[in-house]
Design a protein around this motif. Structure first.
Motif, PDB file in Angstrom:
ATOM      1  N   SER A  14       2.376   2.937  -3.419  1.00  9.08           N
ATOM      2  CA  SER A  14       1.691   3.563  -2.286  1.00  9.08           C
ATOM      3  C   SER A  14       0.806   4.720  -2.742  1.00  9.08           C
ATOM      4  O   SER A  14      -0.285   4.927  -2.209  1.00  9.08           O
ATOM      5  CB  SER A  14       2.710   4.055  -1.259  1.00  9.08           C
ATOM      6  OG  SER A  14       3.511   2.998  -0.783  1.00  9.08           O
ATOM      7  N   GLY A  90      -1.666   8.400   4.902  1.00  8.18           N
ATOM      8  CA  GLY A  90      -1.117   8.172   3.572  1.00  8.18           C
ATOM      9  C   GLY A  90      -0.614   9.439   2.921  1.00  8.18           C
ATOM     10  O   GLY A  90       0.459   9.452   2.292  1.00  8.18           O
ATOM     11  N   PHE A 125       2.615   4.217   5.435  1.00  6.47           N
ATOM     12  CA  PHE A 125       1.883   3.532   4.377  1.00  6.47           C
ATOM     13  C   PHE A 125       1.293   2.213   4.872  1.00  6.47           C
ATOM     14  O   PHE A 125       0.164   1.848   4.514  1.00  6.47           O
ATOM     15  CB  PHE A 125       2.799   3.282   3.183  1.00  6.47           C
ATOM     16  CG  PHE A 125       3.186   4.521   2.445  1.00  6.47           C
ATOM     17  CD1 PHE A 125       2.310   5.585   2.332  1.00  6.47           C
ATOM     18  CD2 PHE A 125       4.441   4.635   1.852  1.00  6.47           C
ATOM     19  CE1 PHE A 125       2.664   6.746   1.657  1.00  6.47           C
ATOM     20  CE2 PHE A 125       4.801   5.778   1.170  1.00  6.47           C
ATOM     21  CZ  PHE A 125       3.912   6.831   1.072  1.00  6.47           C
ATOM     22  N   ALA A 181      -1.339   0.012  -0.719  1.00  2.00           N
ATOM     23  CA  ALA A 181      -0.642   0.836   0.272  1.00  2.00           C
ATOM     24  C   ALA A 181       0.218  -0.030   1.196  1.00  2.00           C
ATOM     25  O   ALA A 181       1.337   0.366   1.570  1.00  2.00           O
ATOM     26  CB  ALA A 181      -1.653   1.648   1.084  1.00  2.00           C
ATOM     27  N   GLY A 185       4.279   0.233   1.414  1.00  4.32           N
ATOM     28  CA  GLY A 185       4.962   0.483   2.679  1.00  4.32           C
ATOM     29  C   GLY A 185       6.039  -0.539   2.971  1.00  4.32           C
ATOM     30  O   GLY A 185       7.130  -0.199   3.466  1.00  4.32           O
TER      31      GLY A 185
END
Length: 259
Positions: A14, A90, A125, A181, A185
């Protein structure tokens, strides 16, 4: 895969995704001039989300920022908003994830709190990755539409045709960053299950005292404890007579008068 490894890997992946989103947003090569029909040119143009640049054959590059917001297309502003929202979510997710790592102990934080924080960061994320992928895809759709419109006008013999633009390197960086990302997540959400403490498998058992149950009785003077030296001598609830004299009077109050 253990919970700690999954959580740390999700954090690292991430982090790379958020860093890539920041890099893609700041890059000026979201769209580059198409040189298919004119490979030799003295001027090369490319554009980003914040400014447009011109590079001459001599190596001199000049960039000009967009000084207006109202004059830009609505979809262009939407792409900006999506990228900014993704970056903000983020960064917040990274801050939450740092405190949620199982290998880091802060005070007396329980595993349940770490599990909730891990799930929260994972959701952040995922949303950040979706924002980055959506923003880059919307911008790519705009480029494709303008490219084919310019190509159609060119084939129709129109002279005043604007330059055609194609995908720049920032788009590919944004797609990869959004995917990282998103994967990070998902890994954080999977790690959340391992942090939740298992439910207790012991059933509730009622324990009784080995002796007689203590009972409480109310009387006009004193509350009885339920324990007497000889319970068979009780004649009433909470009262017991003392031995009397020959004339029927009690010589003195007995300790059994008030129980």
């Amino acid at each position: 895969m253990s919970t700690t490894i999954c959580q740390v890997m999700g954090f690292l992946v991430s982090s790379l995704g958020i860093a890539g989103s920041i890099m893609a947003t700041a890059m000026d090569t979201w769209s580059t001039q198409d040189l298919y029909d004119n490979p030799v040119t003295a001027v090369f143009q490319y554009q980003g989300l914040w400014r447009s640049c011109v590079r001459q054959s001599s190596g001199f590059t000049e960039c000009r920022p967009y000084f207006t917001i109202l004059g830009l297309p609505a979809m262009f502003q939407a792409v900006r908003a999506l990228m900014i929202v993704g970056i903000v979510l983020g960064i917040l997710g990274l801050l939450v994830c740092i405190f949620a790592l199982k290998c880091i102990r802060i005070g007396s934080m329980e595993d349940t709190a770490k599990a909730n924080m891990t799930l929260t960061s994972g959701i952040m994320f995922i949303i950040a990755g979706l924002c980055a992928i959506t923003g880059v895809s919307v911008f790519a759709n705009m480029l494709v539409t303008n490219f084919w419109m310019s190509t159609t006008n060119m084939y129709q013999g129109m002279q005043n045709v604007q330059n055609r633009y194609t995908f720049g390197s920032a788009l590919f960086v944004g797609w990869v960053a959004g995917g990282l990302a998103l994967v990070g997540g998902i890994m954080m959400c999977l790690a959340c299950k391992g942090l939740v403490p298992e439910e207790s498998r012991y059933k509730a058992v009622s324990y009784n005292a080995s002796g007689r149950n203590i009972s409480y009785r109310t009387g006009p003077y004193k509350v009885g404890s339920g324990y007497e030296a000889d319970p068979k001598t009780r004649k009433g609830v909470g009262y017991e007579e003392a031995p009397r004299s020959e004339d029927g009077r009690r010589p003195y109050p007995s300790k059994y008068d008030y129980v």
